[in-house]
Design an enzyme around this catalytic site. Structure first.
Site, PDB file in Angstrom:
ATOM      1  N   THR A  72       0.829  -1.205   0.000  1.00 58.30           N
ATOM      2  CA  THR A  72       0.000   0.000   0.000  1.00 58.30           C
ATOM      3  C   THR A  72       0.865   1.258   0.000  1.00 58.30           C
ATOM      4  O   THR A  72       0.730   2.124  -0.876  1.00 58.30           O
ATOM      5  CB  THR A  72      -0.909   0.009   1.256  1.00 58.30           C
ATOM      6  OG1 THR A  72      -1.621  -1.221   1.295  1.00 58.30           O
ATOM      7  CG2 THR A  72      -1.864   1.173   1.250  1.00 58.30           C
ATOM      8  N   VAL A  73       1.768   1.353   0.965  1.00 58.72           N
ATOM      9  CA  VAL A  73       2.534   2.592   1.115  1.00 58.72           C
ATOM     10  C   VAL A  73       3.671   2.665   0.091  1.00 58.72           C
ATOM     11  O   VAL A  73       3.882   3.705  -0.548  1.00 58.72           O
ATOM     12  CB  VAL A  73       3.084   2.726   2.557  1.00 58.72           C
ATOM     13  CG1 VAL A  73       3.771   4.069   2.732  1.00 58.72           C
ATOM     14  CG2 VAL A  73       1.957   2.579   3.581  1.00 58.72           C
ATOM     15  N   ALA A 104      12.487  -4.284  -3.011  1.00 59.02           N
ATOM     16  CA  ALA A 104      12.345  -5.658  -2.505  1.00 59.02           C
ATOM     17  C   ALA A 104      10.887  -5.926  -2.143  1.00 59.02           C
ATOM     18  O   ALA A 104      10.229  -5.079  -1.529  1.00 59.02           O
ATOM     19  CB  ALA A 104      13.228  -5.879  -1.281  1.00 59.02           C
ATOM     20  N   VAL A 193       3.515   7.886  12.561  1.00 61.43           N
ATOM     21  CA  VAL A 193       2.480   8.401  13.467  1.00 61.43           C
ATOM     22  C   VAL A 193       1.476   9.226  12.674  1.00 61.43           C
ATOM     23  O   VAL A 193       1.833  10.218  12.040  1.00 61.43           O
ATOM     24  CB  VAL A 193       3.088   9.275  14.586  1.00 61.43           C
ATOM     25  CG1 VAL A 193       1.997   9.788  15.522  1.00 61.43           C
ATOM     26  CG2 VAL A 193       4.131   8.492  15.382  1.00 61.43           C
ATOM     27  N   ILE A 197      -0.530  13.184   8.570  1.00 59.12           N
ATOM     28  CA  ILE A 197      -0.468  14.400   9.401  1.00 59.12           C
ATOM     29  C   ILE A 197       0.988  14.640   9.810  1.00 59.12           C
ATOM     30  O   ILE A 197       1.611  13.749  10.396  1.00 59.12           O
ATOM     31  CB  ILE A 197      -1.332  14.240  10.678  1.00 59.12           C
ATOM     32  CG1 ILE A 197      -2.771  13.874  10.316  1.00 59.12           C
ATOM     33  CG2 ILE A 197      -1.289  15.521  11.507  1.00 59.12           C
ATOM     34  CD1 ILE A 197      -3.648  13.564  11.528  1.00 59.12           C
ATOM     35  N   GLU A 251      -7.275  -4.141   8.801  1.00 56.69           N
ATOM     36  CA  GLU A 251      -6.432  -5.183   8.237  1.00 56.69           C
ATOM     37  C   GLU A 251      -7.142  -6.533   8.341  1.00 56.69           C
ATOM     38  O   GLU A 251      -8.061  -6.694   9.157  1.00 56.69           O
ATOM     39  CB  GLU A 251      -5.135  -5.294   9.047  1.00 56.69           C
ATOM     40  CG  GLU A 251      -4.334  -4.027   9.141  1.00 56.69           C
ATOM     41  CD  GLU A 251      -3.636  -3.681   7.845  1.00 56.69           C
ATOM     42  OE1 GLU A 251      -3.227  -4.617   7.132  1.00 56.69           O
ATOM     43  OE2 GLU A 251      -3.542  -2.495   7.526  1.00 56.69           O
ATOM     44  N   LYS A 266       2.245   4.522  18.593  1.00 56.77           N
ATOM     45  CA  LYS A 266       2.389   5.909  18.124  1.00 56.77           C
ATOM     46  C   LYS A 266       2.548   6.859  19.317  1.00 56.77           C
ATOM     47  O   LYS A 266       3.351   7.796  19.279  1.00 56.77           O
ATOM     48  CB  LYS A 266       1.166   6.305  17.293  1.00 56.77           C
ATOM     49  CG  LYS A 266       1.026   5.477  16.018  1.00 56.77           C
ATOM     50  CD  LYS A 266      -0.332   5.696  15.376  1.00 56.77           C
ATOM     51  CE  LYS A 266      -0.553   4.763  14.209  1.00 56.77           C
ATOM     52  NZ  LYS A 266      -1.947   4.740  13.736  1.00 56.77           N
ATOM     53  N   GLY A 364      -3.629   5.066   4.933  1.00 57.69           N
ATOM     54  CA  GLY A 364      -3.985   5.015   3.515  1.00 57.69           C
ATOM     55  C   GLY A 364      -2.773   5.314   2.663  1.00 57.69           C
ATOM     56  O   GLY A 364      -1.790   5.909   3.104  1.00 57.69           O
TER      57      GLY A 364
HETATM   58  N1  LIG Z   1      -1.156   1.168   5.129  1.00 60.24           N
HETATM   59  C1  LIG Z   1      -1.217   2.277   5.845  1.00 60.24           C
HETATM   60  O1  LIG Z   1      -2.171   3.055   5.755  1.00 60.24           O
HETATM   61  C2  LIG Z   1      -0.090   2.638   6.775  1.00 60.24           C
HETATM   62  C3  LIG Z   1      -0.149   3.839   7.493  1.00 60.24           C
HETATM   63  C4  LIG Z   1       0.903   4.208   8.327  1.00 60.24           C
HETATM   64  C5  LIG Z   1       1.978   3.364   8.448  1.00 60.24           C
HETATM   65  N2  LIG Z   1       2.002   2.177   7.770  1.00 60.24           N
HETATM   66  C6  LIG Z   1       3.149   1.307   7.952  1.00 60.24           C
HETATM   67  O2  LIG Z   1       3.834   1.155   6.727  1.00 60.24           O
HETATM   68  C7  LIG Z   1       4.386  -0.151   6.633  1.00 60.24           C
HETATM   69  C8  LIG Z   1       3.897  -0.806   5.348  1.00 60.24           C
HETATM   70  O3  LIG Z   1       2.492  -0.906   5.379  1.00 60.24           O
HETATM   71  P1  LIG Z   1       1.647  -1.334   4.077  1.00 60.24           P
HETATM   72  O4  LIG Z   1       0.235  -1.075   4.415  1.00 60.24           O
HETATM   73  O5  LIG Z   1       2.219  -0.716   2.859  1.00 60.24           O
HETATM   74  O6  LIG Z   1       1.908  -2.904   4.056  1.00 60.24           O
HETATM   75  P2  LIG Z   1       1.515  -3.926   2.881  1.00 60.24           P
HETATM   76  O7  LIG Z   1       0.532  -3.342   1.957  1.00 60.24           O
HETATM   77  O8  LIG Z   1       1.181  -5.210   3.548  1.00 60.24           O
HETATM   78  O9  LIG Z   1       2.888  -4.099   2.076  1.00 60.24           O
HETATM   79  C9  LIG Z   1       3.982  -4.772   2.612  1.00 60.24           C
HETATM   80  C10 LIG Z   1       5.034  -4.897   1.509  1.00 60.24           C
HETATM   81  O10 LIG Z   1       6.192  -5.484   2.064  1.00 60.24           O
HETATM   82  C11 LIG Z   1       6.601  -6.586   1.244  1.00 60.24           C
HETATM   83  N3  LIG Z   1       7.277  -7.541   2.126  1.00 60.24           N
HETATM   84  C12 LIG Z   1       6.786  -8.145   3.228  1.00 60.24           C
HETATM   85  N4  LIG Z   1       7.731  -8.923   3.793  1.00 60.24           N
HETATM   86  C13 LIG Z   1       8.841  -8.794   3.041  1.00 60.24           C
HETATM   87  C14 LIG Z   1      10.148  -9.324   3.103  1.00 60.24           C
HETATM   88  N5  LIG Z   1      10.517 -10.157   4.082  1.00 60.24           N
HETATM   89  N6  LIG Z   1      11.044  -8.980   2.143  1.00 60.24           N
HETATM   90  C15 LIG Z   1      10.698  -8.121   1.149  1.00 60.24           C
HETATM   91  N7  LIG Z   1       9.457  -7.560   1.039  1.00 60.24           N
HETATM   92  C16 LIG Z   1       8.550  -7.900   1.974  1.00 60.24           C
HETATM   93  C17 LIG Z   1       5.342  -7.112   0.615  1.00 60.24           C
HETATM   94  O11 LIG Z   1       5.655  -7.821  -0.573  1.00 60.24           O
HETATM   95  P3  LIG Z   1       4.497  -8.376  -1.550  1.00 60.24           P
HETATM   96  O12 LIG Z   1       3.894  -7.146  -2.177  1.00 60.24           O
HETATM   97  O13 LIG Z   1       5.188  -9.210  -2.522  1.00 60.24           O
HETATM   98  O14 LIG Z   1       3.538  -9.101  -0.670  1.00 60.24           O
HETATM   99  C18 LIG Z   1       4.602  -5.794   0.341  1.00 60.24           C
HETATM  100  O15 LIG Z   1       5.055  -5.225  -0.861  1.00 60.24           O
HETATM  101  C19 LIG Z   1       3.982  -0.856   7.927  1.00 60.24           C
HETATM  102  O16 LIG Z   1       5.006  -0.718   8.874  1.00 60.24           O
HETATM  103  C20 LIG Z   1       2.762  -0.088   8.388  1.00 60.24           C
HETATM  104  O17 LIG Z   1       2.571  -0.134   9.797  1.00 60.24           O
HETATM  105  C21 LIG Z   1       1.003   1.813   6.932  1.00 60.24           C
END
Ligand SMILES: NC(=O)c1ccc[n+]([C@@H]2O[C@H](COP(=O)([O-])OP(=O)(O)OC[C@H]3O[C@@H](n4cnc5c(N)ncnc54)[C@H](OP(=O)(O)O)[C@@H]3O)[C@@H](O)[C@H]2O)c1
Length: 494
Positions: A72-73, A104, A193, A197, A251, A266, A364
């Protein structure tokens, strides 16, 4: 990514030949190849260039980014740099031009909305972190194990890290900030966090002249959405949770969102930023929203309150820091009561600024990637600066957390009871003996059925230490008229 505006002209750059390890000048051949984009920094063969951070010529070509995580991010970061990379270069007067050089992921075969060239992908984060062409490492995989390994490796390699991983920093910040200090490589974590924002920079920079008196936040959008639906539509918790999941607001594994720990992580980071010491997560009081029942939401409404999952970080006169996360009652008239849906809001009280409110999307793709990109620009700007560590580092060895039993608020307590004469008096006597004042009682008696049996009795209690309330409740639970454990919500005055 984005247009280059003569970034190299007039700049003398020192480089180190990776084969001979000897310094030399960046010469015209390199410049022409870089400017014409015939070669990337990583593609130089003779000599191959390794530029130490403090010698890195900020005006020389693009800055190599390595993304670990393209979900997502991560894909949002790609999108923003595609769309606004040129704008960033213009705004930074040509000094910042990004190029994502390695990505990666777990599954490179996955269909993705962001169209990054396939040759950038790898499944091995080591290839990102240790690629000499990658100057800034972005960790966006989540979790605290692999994420720790790769962030630690990047810092040891002297590379700045950008992360949105609050769990990682809240649980393992002590080790990572020590590495950051040792290797002179900053960690940037605006996205960790409240998503989009810019609260980290606000506390760290804009409010640096303030003693932070308190931070009160609604910083988990999923919980906020669930509580809003329970309040507005009268849904029970499982139904509201399912709705949040169906809408993509929760999630697949919602545990950290609803058990309060996402918000607590946070709050821990905000506490560390505000008071300068690493906060031990094991000492932080955390309760989630799983136990909130429609009945309590309805009582709250009747009494002029609304239930919100609230994080409180507050400095007391004795210098101790109160930090806790739990569903609380706040007055319907308070500005935080109007924060709905998946929005976040953080109220900061400083001794200079007074009260300030930060409001926006706490999660998001776009909002979170927006914060990551802001951190990338900061990391890029710091790359060219020589002296000392320019990112955040804890500046106190330690601090004192106020024990949760010593924290004081007013309370709402619901007692499941048997309807018989004397119930109220028996409970009130124990509270009185404990020195806890009662400001009101409430039960759901219908005006046209004054004799109907009631099974819940609500007490509103004056401000007292939480420990004293707990002791009194233990005694009350032994009464034969009390049929189940009392339900407690703090009433926050804010
Ligand atoms: N989503 C939000 O709104 C949000 C907001 C604030 C903070 N965050 C933080 O941002 C971070 C990412 O969140 P996200 O929502 O983007 O997560 P996500 O959509 O689940 O994406 C995770 C990514 O990491 C990759 N990945 C997982 N394990 C891996 C490994 N061992 N080696 C290499 N790649 C790996 C996955 O690969 P694949 O694509 O191949 O599965 C995927 O591309 C988290 O720490 C989350 O707490 C997210």
């Amino acid at each position: 990514m984005g247009p280059s505006k003569s970034p190299l002209l007039g700049v003398v750059c020192l480089v180190i030949d990776s084969a001979t390890k000897r310094p030399g000048l960046l010469h015209a051949g390199h410049v022409i190849a870089l400017r014409s984009k015939m070669l990337k920094l990583s593609e130089f063969r003779i000599p191959r260039l390794i530029v130490p951070p403090y010698l890195r010529p900020v005006n020389c070509g693009s800055i190599g980014i390595g993304l670990v995580g393209f979900g997502t991010v991560g894909s949002g970061v790609w999108d923003i740099l595609e769309r606004n990379g040129g704008l960033i270069t213009e705004r930074t007067k040509g000094t910042v031009r990004f190029e994502i050089r390695k990505i990666a992921v777990r599954d490179p075969g996955k269909t993705r909305s962001a169209k990054a060239p396939t040759d950038l992908f790898t499944t091995d984060w080591n290839e990102v972190v240790h690629d000499p062409a990658v100057e800034v490492v972005v960790e966006l995989i989540g979790g605290t194990d692999t994420a720790y390994d790769l962030v630690a490796a990047a810092l040891k390699a002297g590379k700045p890290v950008v992360t949105g991983n609050k769990a990682l920093l809240a649980e393992r910040g002590r080790e990572l900030f020590a590495l950051s200090r040792e290797h002179d490589a900053p960690i940037h974590f605006e996205a960790a966090v409240a998503g989009g924002i810019p609260i980290i920079k606000a506390v760290q920079e804009s409010l640096i002249g303030n003693r932070i008196e308190s931070i009160t936040g609604i910083i988990n959008g999923t919980s906020n959405y669930i509580l809003m639906r329970m309040t507005d539509a009268g849904l029970d918790y499982p139904t509201a949770l399912k709705e949040a999941k169906d809408l993509g607001y929760a999630e697949a594994d919602e545990t950290l969102d609803v058990n309060g720990w996402d918000a607590a992580h946070k709050a821990i980071l905000l506490g560390t930023l505000s008071y300068g010491f690493i906060i031990d997560s094991k000492q932080v009081y955390v309760r989630g929203i799983e136990f909130v029942r429609p009945l309590d939401i309805q009582f709250a409404k009747d009494l002029g309150y609304v239930v919100k999952l609230l994080c409180i970080v507050r400095e007391h006169k004795d210098g101790s820091i109160e930090i806790r996360t739990q569903p609380s009652f706040i007055p319907q008239s308070h500005i935080l009561a109007a924060v709905n849906d998946v929005f976040n809001a953080i109220a900061v009280r400083g001794d200079g600024i007074g009260d300030a409110l930060f409001y926006g999307r706490g999660a998001g793709k776009g909002p979170t990637a927006s914060s990551v990109v802001a951190d990338l620009v900061e990391a890029a700007r710091l790359l060219g600066q020589r002296s000392g560590h320019r990112g955040f580092l804890p500046y106190q060895e330690s601090g004192v957390l106020k024990p949760i039993d010593d924290t004081e608020t007013a309370y709402y307590v619901r007692f499941p009871v048997t309807d018989r004469p004397g119930v109220v008096a028996e409970i009130a006597t124990i509270l009185a003996n404990a020195g806890i004042g009662i400001s009101g009682t409430h039960s759901p008696v219908k005006p046209d059925q004054p004799d109907a049996e009631f099974i819940d009795m609500v007490f509103l209690l004056h401000t007292s230490p939480f420990g004293e309330l707990k002791d009194a409740l233990k005694q009350i639970e032994t009464l034969d008229c009390v049929t189940d454990r009392p339900v407690v919500f703090r009433i926050e005055t804010l």
